[in-house]
Design a protein around this motif. Structure first.
Motif, mmCIF file in Angstrom:
data_model
loop_
_atom_site.group_PDB
_atom_site.id
_atom_site.type_symbol
_atom_site.label_atom_id
_atom_site.label_comp_id
_atom_site.label_asym_id
_atom_site.label_seq_id
_atom_site.Cartn_x
_atom_site.Cartn_y
_atom_site.Cartn_z
ATOM 1 N N ALA A 199 10.914 61.324 -31.610
ATOM 2 C CA ALA A 199 12.039 60.971 -32.599
ATOM 3 C C ALA A 199 13.285 61.763 -32.632
ATOM 4 O O ALA A 199 14.275 61.190 -32.896
ATOM 5 N N ARG A 200 13.034 63.151 -32.469
ATOM 6 C CA ARG A 200 14.156 64.223 -32.803
ATOM 7 C C ARG A 200 15.367 63.799 -31.876
ATOM 8 O O ARG A 200 16.581 63.796 -32.110
ATOM 9 N N PHE A 201 14.993 63.803 -30.635
ATOM 10 C CA PHE A 201 16.022 63.446 -29.661
ATOM 11 C C PHE A 201 16.781 62.004 -29.847
ATOM 12 O O PHE A 201 18.057 62.111 -29.707
ATOM 13 N N PHE A 202 16.132 61.042 -30.071
ATOM 14 C CA PHE A 202 16.735 59.761 -30.567
ATOM 15 C C PHE A 202 17.624 59.922 -31.837
ATOM 16 O O PHE A 202 18.450 59.375 -31.915
ATOM 17 N N ALA A 203 17.017 60.879 -32.738
ATOM 18 C CA ALA A 203 17.996 60.827 -33.854
ATOM 19 C C ALA A 203 19.053 61.689 -33.548
ATOM 20 O O ALA A 203 20.123 61.258 -34.398
ATOM 21 N N ASP A 204 19.369 62.452 -32.797
ATOM 22 C CA ASP A 204 20.437 63.262 -32.292
ATOM 23 C C ASP A 204 21.238 62.475 -31.322
ATOM 24 O O ASP A 204 22.605 62.463 -31.567
ATOM 25 N N SER A 205 20.711 61.682 -30.483
ATOM 26 C CA SER A 205 21.779 60.997 -29.505
ATOM 27 C C SER A 205 21.839 59.586 -29.603
ATOM 28 O O SER A 205 23.138 59.007 -29.590
ATOM 29 N N VAL A 206 21.184 58.796 -30.185
ATOM 30 C CA VAL A 206 21.292 57.364 -30.395
ATOM 31 C C VAL A 206 22.559 56.966 -31.276
ATOM 32 O O VAL A 206 23.599 56.190 -30.922
ATOM 33 N N PRO A 207 22.493 57.747 -32.560
ATOM 34 C CA PRO A 207 23.752 57.135 -33.334
ATOM 35 C C PRO A 207 25.072 57.740 -32.702
ATOM 36 O O PRO A 207 26.151 56.823 -32.922
ATOM 37 N N LEU A 208 25.162 58.749 -32.118
ATOM 38 C CA LEU A 208 26.421 59.017 -31.343
ATOM 39 C C LEU A 208 26.888 58.018 -30.202
ATOM 40 O O LEU A 208 27.850 57.748 -30.348
ATOM 41 N N ALA A 209 25.558 57.636 -29.390
ATOM 42 C CA ALA A 209 26.008 56.606 -28.508
ATOM 43 C C ALA A 209 26.389 55.216 -29.068
ATOM 44 O O ALA A 209 27.415 54.768 -28.586
ATOM 45 N N LEU A 210 25.766 54.892 -30.102
ATOM 46 C CA LEU A 210 26.547 53.598 -30.690
ATOM 47 C C LEU A 210 27.690 53.643 -31.566
ATOM 48 O O LEU A 210 28.474 52.906 -31.608
ATOM 49 N N PHE A 211 28.038 54.931 -31.954
ATOM 50 C CA PHE A 211 29.159 55.330 -32.701
ATOM 51 C C PHE A 211 30.422 55.066 -31.707
ATOM 52 O O PHE A 211 31.515 54.715 -31.811
ATOM 53 N N ALA A 212 30.004 55.408 -30.221
ATOM 54 C CA ALA A 212 31.085 55.390 -29.322
ATOM 55 C C ALA A 212 31.397 53.867 -28.689
ATOM 56 O O ALA A 212 32.199 53.783 -27.859
ATOM 57 N N LEU A 213 30.451 52.910 -29.079
ATOM 58 C CA LEU A 213 30.795 51.564 -28.596
ATOM 59 C C LEU A 213 32.064 51.063 -29.218
ATOM 60 O O LEU A 213 32.519 51.446 -30.361
ATOM 61 N N PRO A 214 32.706 49.962 -28.602
ATOM 62 C CA PRO A 214 33.785 49.521 -29.284
ATOM 63 C C PRO A 214 33.498 48.832 -30.606
ATOM 64 O O PRO A 214 32.349 48.485 -30.909
ATOM 65 N N ASP A 215 34.665 48.914 -31.499
ATOM 66 C CA ASP A 215 34.307 48.320 -32.938
ATOM 67 C C ASP A 215 33.890 46.922 -33.180
ATOM 68 O O ASP A 215 32.946 46.636 -33.757
ATOM 69 N N LEU A 216 34.630 46.268 -31.844
ATOM 70 C CA LEU A 216 33.645 44.650 -32.111
ATOM 71 C C LEU A 216 32.133 44.698 -31.741
ATOM 72 O O LEU A 216 31.574 43.614 -32.351
ATOM 73 N N VAL A 217 31.882 45.571 -30.737
ATOM 74 C CA VAL A 217 30.530 45.454 -30.672
ATOM 75 C C VAL A 217 29.687 46.253 -31.808
ATOM 76 O O VAL A 217 28.546 45.626 -32.168
ATOM 77 N N ARG A 218 30.201 47.546 -32.340
ATOM 78 C CA ARG A 218 29.385 47.943 -33.509
ATOM 79 C C ARG A 218 29.122 47.084 -34.457
ATOM 80 O O ARG A 218 28.203 47.097 -35.223
ATOM 81 N N LYS A 219 30.115 46.185 -34.904
ATOM 82 C CA LYS A 219 30.011 45.392 -36.041
ATOM 83 C C LYS A 219 28.753 44.212 -35.698
ATOM 84 O O LYS A 219 28.470 43.712 -36.862
ATOM 85 N N ARG A 220 28.528 43.778 -34.561
ATOM 86 C CA ARG A 220 27.499 43.134 -34.152
ATOM 87 C C ARG A 220 26.190 43.691 -34.473
ATOM 88 O O ARG A 220 24.945 42.981 -34.278
#
Length: 379
Positions: A199-220
């Motif tokens: 879980a620690r690796f995903f806690a560190d990496s996944v929010p950063l990855a999803l933050f990097a998505l385009p705004d329109l994608v993040r809102k979905r």
């Protein structure tokens, strides 16, 4: 003990070993067969309420290293466990002993062979575990979860029967829900979980990855993520900053239902995770736990990727930027997700618990279960 037929299960150490044994115990009890469990001195540390008539604890030990001191310590513990198991089996008189891997399996199965009781091992992973390697040569039969099991070849192959890895009833229930292909502008549900070690690796990496998505994608996005207790708040804050709706918790009691609701799952590749993904039929990005013994998770993930049911990316190759790119490409091609969902479900074995119970009772009746020889692979 009464004169009814009984089966002794041997499991412990990790949930990956205990949970398939739990599923088999439930099925055998439905068939009117008495079930006992032999485990190590930690007992049922998962608090699962194991459905056994009795739970016996015997000494065991995992080989921490090959230093003379650790080897001697492990040998003494296992010898003590064999002696205790030998006495227990005399009292219980089971028709067969089924082991589910890990060193807690070793004393009961050796003791059973000494008492001439039929034995079998169930291998949950796509690679034969260390304890099972020591046991398979003398086991009466071997049940496998994959049609290819690394290190299970040559003279051992004729003992192998493909049963699949049993899953709990909640997973079977969740599998009735069909895959909901995400629409071009609709909500996208992503589920992330990794167990206590991942879980620690995903806690560190996944929010950063999803933050990097385009705004329109993040809102979905609608994210559900398992995180360790100490990471929950910072992960929640990261998603809030990114404007992503997220449900973060250390544990989800209804995880199978959440898996069924997901459009994409990001997870480790433990045997139980892969079994549940395939029975439910959901596309996944699998990130095997690095440095796992025998690379079992890597082999599991590769098998699922070969089926077309998911994508295997090793942690060393998965930066937040790459993960963002992979997710964006998949969400832009929902047909690819739908195809992977079908492939995953095709690879699943929802009847694994029935098949393993049939295998067990055939063994208990004094017959070697009819072999379905796996196609073996050397990696």
């Amino acid at each position: 003990m009464s004169g009814e037929q009984s089966i002794m299960l041997a499991a412990g150490g990790t949930g990956g070993h205990l949970f398939p044994a739990f599923a088999l115990a439930e099925e055998l009890r439905r068939r009117g067969i008495a079930v006992d469990l032999m485990t190590d001195m930690r007992g049922d540390r998962y608090g699962s309420g194991f459905p056994a008539r009795a739970i016996y604890q015997v000494p065991s030990s995992t080989l921490a290293s090959r230093t003379p001191r650790d080897v001697a310590k492990t040998a003494v513990a296992l010898a003590s466990g064999i002696k205790a198991a030998f006495t227990i089996l005399k009292q219980v008189k089971p028709s067969a002993v089924i082991g589910f891997g890990g060193y807690p399996t070793y004393p009961p199965l050796v003791a059973a062979r000494l008492r001439r009781i039929p034995t079998a091992v169930h291998e949950q992973n796509a690679v034969l575990g260390r304890a099972n390697k020591m046991l398979v040569k003398r086991a009466t039969a071997i049940a496998t979860s994959f049609d290819r099991t690394k290190f299970l070849d040559g003279r051992l192959a004729h003992k192998a029967v493909l049963t699949g890895n049993p899953v709990r009833q909640a997973v079977i229930d969740a599998a009735t829900r069909g895959y909901d292909v995400p629409g071009p502008n609709g909500v996208v549900r992503i589920l992330i979980f990794g167990g206590s070690q991942g879980a620690r690796f995903f806690a560190d990496s996944v929010p950063l990855a999803l933050f990097a998505l385009p705004d329109l994608v993040r809102k979905r996005l609608r994210v559900v993520q398992q995180a360790r207790e100490e990471d929950v708040e910072r992960v929640r804050e990261a998603y809030t900053e990114a404007g992503i709706s997220a449900d973060i918790a250390p544990f989800f009691a209804d995880l199978p239902a959440r898996m069924a609701a997901a459009h994409l799952i990001i997870a480790r590749a433990g045997a139980s995770t892969v079994a549940e993904l395939t029975v439910i039929g959901r596309p996944s990005i699998l990130v095997p736990l690095p440095h796992a013994l025998d690379n079992d998770q890597l082999n599991n993930a590769r098998r699922l990727a070969e089926s077309g049911g998911g994508w295997c990316i090793e942690q060393r190759n998965l930066s937040p930027e790459r993960l963002a790119d992979e997710i964006e490409k998949l969400l832009a091609a929902p047909g690819t997700l739908a195809t992977a969902a079908v492939a995953a479900k095709t690879a699943g074995r929802a009847d694994a618990v029935r098949r393993l119970a049939d295998f067990t009772l055939e063994l208990a009746d004094g017959h070697r279960p009819a072999a379905r020889v796996p196609t073996n692979m050397r990696l």
